[in-house]
Design a protein around this motif. Sequence first.
Motif, PDB file in Angstrom:
ATOM      1  N   UNK A  34      -5.453 -22.996  -6.004  1.00 36.89           N
ATOM      2  CA  UNK A  34      -4.342 -22.058  -5.823  1.00 36.89           C
ATOM      3  C   UNK A  34      -4.820 -20.619  -6.004  1.00 36.89           C
ATOM      4  N   UNK A  35      -5.687 -20.395  -6.993  1.00 35.59           N
ATOM      5  CA  UNK A  35      -6.236 -19.055  -7.221  1.00 35.59           C
ATOM      6  C   UNK A  35      -7.070 -18.606  -6.021  1.00 35.59           C
ATOM      7  N   UNK A  36      -7.887 -19.522  -5.495  1.00 37.14           N
ATOM      8  CA  UNK A  36      -8.707 -19.194  -4.325  1.00 37.14           C
ATOM      9  C   UNK A  36      -7.837 -18.859  -3.122  1.00 37.14           C
ATOM     10  N   UNK A  37      -6.809 -19.669  -2.913  1.00 34.71           N
ATOM     11  CA  UNK A  37      -5.885 -19.438  -1.796  1.00 34.71           C
ATOM     12  C   UNK A  37      -5.210 -18.071  -1.938  1.00 34.71           C
ATOM     13  N   UNK A  38      -4.777 -17.754  -3.140  1.00 30.85           N
ATOM     14  CA  UNK A  38      -4.118 -16.460  -3.378  1.00 30.85           C
ATOM     15  C   UNK A  38      -5.082 -15.303  -3.137  1.00 30.85           C
ATOM     16  N   UNK A  39      -6.334 -15.469  -3.581  1.00 30.30           N
ATOM     17  CA  UNK A  39      -7.347 -14.424  -3.358  1.00 30.30           C
ATOM     18  C   UNK A  39      -7.625 -14.251  -1.864  1.00 30.30           C
ATOM     19  N   UNK A  40      -7.708 -15.371  -1.158  1.00 34.36           N
ATOM     20  CA  UNK A  40      -7.977 -15.319   0.287  1.00 34.36           C
ATOM     21  C   UNK A  40      -6.844 -14.616   1.032  1.00 34.36           C
ATOM     22  N   UNK A  41      -5.614 -14.850   0.615  1.00 37.51           N
ATOM     23  CA  UNK A  41      -4.458 -14.186   1.248  1.00 37.51           C
ATOM     24  C   UNK A  41      -4.572 -12.675   1.128  1.00 37.51           C
ATOM     25  N   UNK A  54     -15.115  -9.704   5.557  1.00 39.56           N
ATOM     26  CA  UNK A  54     -16.389 -10.419   5.471  1.00 39.56           C
ATOM     27  C   UNK A  54     -17.024 -10.231   4.104  1.00 39.56           C
ATOM     28  N   UNK A  55     -17.053  -8.987   3.631  1.00 41.72           N
ATOM     29  CA  UNK A  55     -17.675  -8.674   2.347  1.00 41.72           C
ATOM     30  C   UNK A  55     -16.997  -9.427   1.207  1.00 41.72           C
ATOM     31  N   UNK A  56     -15.663  -9.415   1.185  1.00 43.32           N
ATOM     32  CA  UNK A  56     -14.919 -10.050   0.097  1.00 43.32           C
ATOM     33  C   UNK A  56     -14.955 -11.574   0.194  1.00 43.32           C
ATOM     34  N   UNK A  57     -14.963 -12.106   1.406  1.00 43.97           N
ATOM     35  CA  UNK A  57     -15.059 -13.559   1.577  1.00 43.97           C
ATOM     36  C   UNK A  57     -16.424 -14.070   1.100  1.00 43.97           C
ATOM     37  N   UNK A  58     -17.467 -13.294   1.346  1.00 46.10           N
ATOM     38  CA  UNK A  58     -18.803 -13.668   0.877  1.00 46.10           C
ATOM     39  C   UNK A  58     -18.833 -13.702  -0.644  1.00 46.10           C
ATOM     40  N   UNK A  59     -18.231 -12.694  -1.272  1.00 46.06           N
ATOM     41  CA  UNK A  59     -18.160 -12.662  -2.737  1.00 46.06           C
ATOM     42  C   UNK A  59     -17.417 -13.885  -3.268  1.00 46.06           C
ATOM     43  N   UNK A 101     -21.352 -18.443   8.877  1.00 44.98           N
ATOM     44  CA  UNK A 101     -20.428 -19.382   9.523  1.00 44.98           C
ATOM     45  C   UNK A 101     -19.048 -19.316   8.868  1.00 44.98           C
ATOM     46  N   UNK A 102     -19.030 -19.290   7.541  1.00 45.75           N
ATOM     47  CA  UNK A 102     -17.794 -19.256   6.754  1.00 45.75           C
ATOM     48  C   UNK A 102     -16.968 -18.024   7.074  1.00 45.75           C
ATOM     49  N   UNK A 103     -17.615 -16.848   7.048  1.00 45.76           N
ATOM     50  CA  UNK A 103     -16.875 -15.606   7.270  1.00 45.76           C
ATOM     51  C   UNK A 103     -16.429 -15.450   8.725  1.00 45.76           C
ATOM     52  N   UNK A 104     -17.279 -15.872   9.660  1.00 47.68           N
ATOM     53  CA  UNK A 104     -16.920 -15.718  11.074  1.00 47.68           C
ATOM     54  C   UNK A 104     -15.710 -16.566  11.443  1.00 47.68           C
ATOM     55  N   UNK A 105     -15.554 -17.709  10.789  1.00 44.09           N
ATOM     56  CA  UNK A 105     -14.400 -18.574  11.064  1.00 44.09           C
ATOM     57  C   UNK A 105     -13.122 -18.045  10.439  1.00 44.09           C
ATOM     58  N   UNK A 106     -13.240 -17.444   9.245  1.00 44.64           N
ATOM     59  CA  UNK A 106     -12.043 -17.051   8.511  1.00 44.64           C
ATOM     60  C   UNK A 106     -11.543 -15.651   8.812  1.00 44.64           C
TER      61      UNK A 106
END
Length: 200
Positions: A34-41, A54-59, A101-106
């Motif tokens: 849930x914390x990860x989902x909230x951060x991703x939002x 991209x920068x924040x998703x990598x972190x 791959x992770x950042x390009x998809x998200x």
Amino acid sequence: MKNNFFIFLAKICLIFFFSSNTFANVISPEDFIQIIVDDAKKILVASNSVEYRSEKLIELAKEKVDIKGIGLYTLGSYRKELSDAQKEEYTKLFEQYFLKSFTSRLTVYSDPKINVISSEKKNDKYTIVSSILLSTKKKPEVKIEWRVYTKDPMKPLIRDLIIEGLSLARTQKEEFSSIIENNGGDINALFAKLKDFINK
């Protein structure tokens, strides 16, 4: 006697302090996701630039995903054949490959709405957390399961995503195996493919 009492009281306070501190750091797999989902939002807000996302998703990935563990899993039995130098090279290449791959998809998503709905403990090391990426006018609802590694309950990590029943780690493992097999078992063929992807 009075001094003994205060020493005893101090010990009790210390035990309580350290115990409370320990339990405060333990987080359930469901809350972890849930914390990860909230951060991703927050990261994937439409007004944020692609570079910022991209920068924040990598972190986020470096902190919450067991990238090294996933990388070793995707090699399967081939990892036993690698020298120490090859393992080190592969670990570095896989992390770069995974993060790109992770950042390009998200980064293509804006304001995703994900609801965490349940969790199922498989054993002491793994819990599956179920969630739903809600549908939009352009995209259908997607069921996402998160495989959370909980060997250290104070530092859970994501080991896999299962999207609509399809394990991303297993799919990656099959793809890597195919590359190696089609090149006569040469692990360097996989290294070359990873480098090609990273440098695109």
